[in-house]
Scaffold this motif. Structure first.
Motif, PDB file in Angstrom:
ATOM      1  N   PRO A   1      -2.378  -1.320   6.323  1.00 38.34           N
ATOM      2  CA  PRO A   1      -2.636  -1.671   6.968  1.00 38.34           C
ATOM      3  C   PRO A   1      -2.261  -3.265   5.856  1.00 38.34           C
ATOM      4  N   MET A   2      -2.077  -4.873   7.687  1.00 37.70           N
ATOM      5  CA  MET A   2      -1.876  -5.645   6.365  1.00 37.70           C
ATOM      6  C   MET A   2      -2.798  -6.462   6.735  1.00 37.70           C
ATOM      7  N   SER A   3      -3.751  -6.202   7.014  1.00 36.92           N
ATOM      8  CA  SER A   3      -5.151  -7.598   6.278  1.00 36.92           C
ATOM      9  C   SER A   3      -4.840  -7.330   5.055  1.00 36.92           C
ATOM     10  N   LYS A   4      -4.343  -5.984   3.942  1.00 34.91           N
ATOM     11  CA  LYS A   4      -3.735  -6.209   2.431  1.00 34.91           C
ATOM     12  C   LYS A   4      -3.195  -7.729   2.424  1.00 34.91           C
ATOM     13  N   ALA A   5      -2.274  -8.236   3.074  1.00 30.65           N
ATOM     14  CA  ALA A   5      -0.886  -8.951   2.572  1.00 30.65           C
ATOM     15  C   ALA A   5      -1.061  -9.912   2.140  1.00 30.65           C
ATOM     16  N   GLY A   6      -2.830 -10.531   2.145  1.00 27.85           N
ATOM     17  CA  GLY A   6      -2.649 -11.889   1.948  1.00 27.85           C
ATOM     18  C   GLY A   6      -1.790 -12.956   2.002  1.00 27.85           C
ATOM     19  N   GLY A   7      -1.429 -12.844   3.685  1.00 31.06           N
ATOM     20  CA  GLY A   7      -0.750 -13.680   4.218  1.00 31.06           C
ATOM     21  C   GLY A   7       0.286 -14.057   3.615  1.00 31.06           C
ATOM     22  N   ASN A   8       1.350 -12.807   3.448  1.00 31.25           N
ATOM     23  CA  ASN A   8       3.042 -12.571   2.428  1.00 31.25           C
ATOM     24  C   ASN A   8       3.114 -12.571   3.954  1.00 31.25           C
ATOM     25  N   ALA A   9       4.448 -12.807   4.432  1.00 31.99           N
ATOM     26  CA  ALA A   9       4.963 -12.429   5.776  1.00 31.99           C
ATOM     27  C   ALA A   9       6.472 -11.538   5.301  1.00 31.99           C
ATOM     28  N   SER A  10       6.459 -11.312   3.710  1.00 22.74           N
ATOM     29  CA  SER A  10       7.985 -11.058   3.832  1.00 22.74           C
ATOM     30  C   SER A  10       7.689  -9.585   2.712  1.00 22.74           C
ATOM     31  N   LEU A  11       7.277  -8.635   2.397  1.00 23.89           N
ATOM     32  CA  LEU A  11       6.535  -8.105   1.348  1.00 23.89           C
ATOM     33  C   LEU A  11       7.892  -6.776   1.509  1.00 23.89           C
ATOM     34  N   ASN A  12       7.711  -6.011   0.635  1.00 23.41           N
ATOM     35  CA  ASN A  12       8.749  -4.596   0.631  1.00 23.41           C
ATOM     36  C   ASN A  12       8.145  -3.689  -0.229  1.00 23.41           C
ATOM     37  N   TYR A  13       8.710  -2.847  -0.474  1.00 21.24           N
ATOM     38  CA  TYR A  13       8.108  -1.352  -0.793  1.00 21.24           C
ATOM     39  C   TYR A  13       8.530  -0.766  -1.918  1.00 21.24           C
ATOM     40  N   ARG A  14       8.355   0.838  -2.582  1.00 23.15           N
ATOM     41  CA  ARG A  14       8.837   0.827  -3.509  1.00 23.15           C
ATOM     42  C   ARG A  14       7.828   2.662  -3.273  1.00 23.15           C
ATOM     43  N   ILE A  15       9.098   3.588  -3.604  1.00 22.31           N
ATOM     44  CA  ILE A  15       8.503   4.844  -3.708  1.00 22.31           C
ATOM     45  C   ILE A  15       9.009   5.635  -4.703  1.00 22.31           C
ATOM     46  N   THR A  16       8.072   6.253  -4.866  1.00 27.03           N
ATOM     47  CA  THR A  16       8.641   7.209  -6.080  1.00 27.03           C
ATOM     48  C   THR A  16       7.853   8.958  -6.136  1.00 27.03           C
ATOM     49  N   ALA A  17       8.496   9.647  -5.652  1.00 31.41           N
ATOM     50  CA  ALA A  17       8.207  11.227  -5.384  1.00 31.41           C
ATOM     51  C   ALA A  17       8.349  11.676  -6.485  1.00 31.41           C
ATOM     52  N   THR A  18       7.960  13.245  -5.920  1.00 31.70           N
ATOM     53  CA  THR A  18       7.458  14.381  -7.483  1.00 31.70           C
ATOM     54  C   THR A  18       7.988  15.561  -6.868  1.00 31.70           C
ATOM     55  N   SER A  19       7.791  16.379  -7.204  1.00 37.00           N
ATOM     56  CA  SER A  19       7.503  17.510  -7.244  1.00 37.00           C
ATOM     57  C   SER A  19       7.202  18.243  -8.920  1.00 37.00           C
ATOM     58  N   GLY A  20       5.656  18.707  -9.256  1.00 38.91           N
ATOM     59  CA  GLY A  20       5.525  19.401 -10.411  1.00 38.91           C
ATOM     60  C   GLY A  20       5.462  18.185 -11.358  1.00 38.91           C
ATOM     61  N   THR A  21       6.676  18.519 -12.286  1.00 41.37           N
ATOM     62  CA  THR A  21       6.868  17.370 -13.346  1.00 41.37           C
ATOM     63  C   THR A  21       8.042  16.687 -13.383  1.00 41.37           C
ATOM     64  N   ALA A  22       9.015  17.697 -12.078  1.00 40.74           N
ATOM     65  CA  ALA A  22      10.194  16.638 -11.870  1.00 40.74           C
ATOM     66  C   ALA A  22      10.582  15.508 -10.787  1.00 40.74           C
ATOM     67  N   ALA A  23      11.531  14.425 -10.705  1.00 39.47           N
ATOM     68  CA  ALA A  23      11.425  13.970  -9.701  1.00 39.47           C
ATOM     69  C   ALA A  23      11.653  14.028  -8.674  1.00 39.47           C
ATOM     70  N   VAL A  24      11.745  13.178  -7.965  1.00 36.52           N
ATOM     71  CA  VAL A  24      12.064  13.760  -6.588  1.00 36.52           C
ATOM     72  C   VAL A  24      12.882  12.258  -5.426  1.00 36.52           C
ATOM     73  N   THR A  25      14.663  12.886  -5.789  1.00 34.92           N
ATOM     74  CA  THR A  25      15.053  10.725  -4.885  1.00 34.92           C
ATOM     75  C   THR A  25      14.857  10.510  -4.387  1.00 34.92           C
ATOM     76  N   SER A  26      14.290  10.133  -3.918  1.00 38.71           N
ATOM     77  CA  SER A  26      14.228   9.073  -2.356  1.00 38.71           C
ATOM     78  C   SER A  26      15.308   7.959  -2.301  1.00 38.71           C
TER      79      SER A  26
END
Length: 213
Positions: free
Chosen positions: A151-176
């Motif tokens: 939801p863009m309502s959480k952007a707080g007026g910022n027009a250029s935001l990035n994102y990060r994905i962290t994925a795991t399977s159990g205790t092992a990291a899954v590459t994304s």
């Protein structure tokens, strides 16, 4: 001017030049070979094998020279073809590797790929400075390409935001791998490359495109 005529003319000129250069090289070789035979030692003349070997060598050199010129002409023709194909992308959305959110009317969207199934996927929305604005649990996800909306309502007026994905399977990291989506505004032909001018991400090489929407 018809594009096909430009391509054909370029190829024809290059071929003519290559043929002339190869012929000049052969002429110089033959003159040297004749001079060598005229001045050879009568007691130790060249045998047929030597003459045949030298003739084969000059044919190889001439062939390589002609091939190099032909490849350059082919590369030029391919660049022109790529430019014509790129023109059809104007106004369309493309996906490239990156982590910029795509802003819509009410929501921002992103695309990522998982190298394996994950039982937990966490999304972090980042400010331009890199600080975390919001964290969202996306739940379990299967292997492959995935999409999400935020939801863009959480952007707080910022027009250029990035994102990060962290994925795991159990205790092992899954590459994304994260991707950015943007609209093609224009095509720029620079030398032998076709460059795409995107609405917010700037200029990218045509080869960087992952998908076309």
């Amino acid at each position: 001017m018809d594009v096909g005529s430009v391509v054909n003319t370029t190829g024809s000129g290059s071929t003519t030049t290559a043929t002339k250069n190869a012929q000049d090289t052969q002429d110089r070789f033959l003159k040297l070979l004749v001079a060598q035979m005229q001045n050879q030692d009568p007691m130790n003349p060249m045998d047929n094998a030597q003459v045949t070997t030298q003739m084969a060598q000059i044919q190889t050199v001439s062939g390589i020279s002609t091939l190099d010129t032909s490849l350059k002409a082919l590369s030029s023709q391919m660049a022109q073809t790529q430019a014509l194909q790129s023109a059809s992308l104007i106004g369309r959305d493309v996906t490239i590797e990156g982590n910029r959110l795509k802003f819509g009317t009410d929501t921002a969207t992103g695309v990522y790929q998982l190298d394996g199934a994950a039982d937990r996927v966490k999304l972090e929305v980042l400010s331009p400075a890199g600080s975390v604005i919001d964290t969202v649990e996306l739940g379990a996800q299967s292997k492959g390409m995935q999409e999400f909306s935020w939801p863009m309502s959480k952007a707080g007026g910022n027009a250029s935001l990035n994102y990060r994905i962290t994925a795991t399977s159990g205790t092992a990291a899954v590459t994304s791998t994260t991707y950015s989506q943007d609209k093609v505004e224009a095509i720029n032909i620079s030398g032998s490359k076709a460059l795409l001018q995107l609405s917010t991400l700037g200029t990218i090489d045509y080869s960087k495109i992952v998908t076309i929407d």
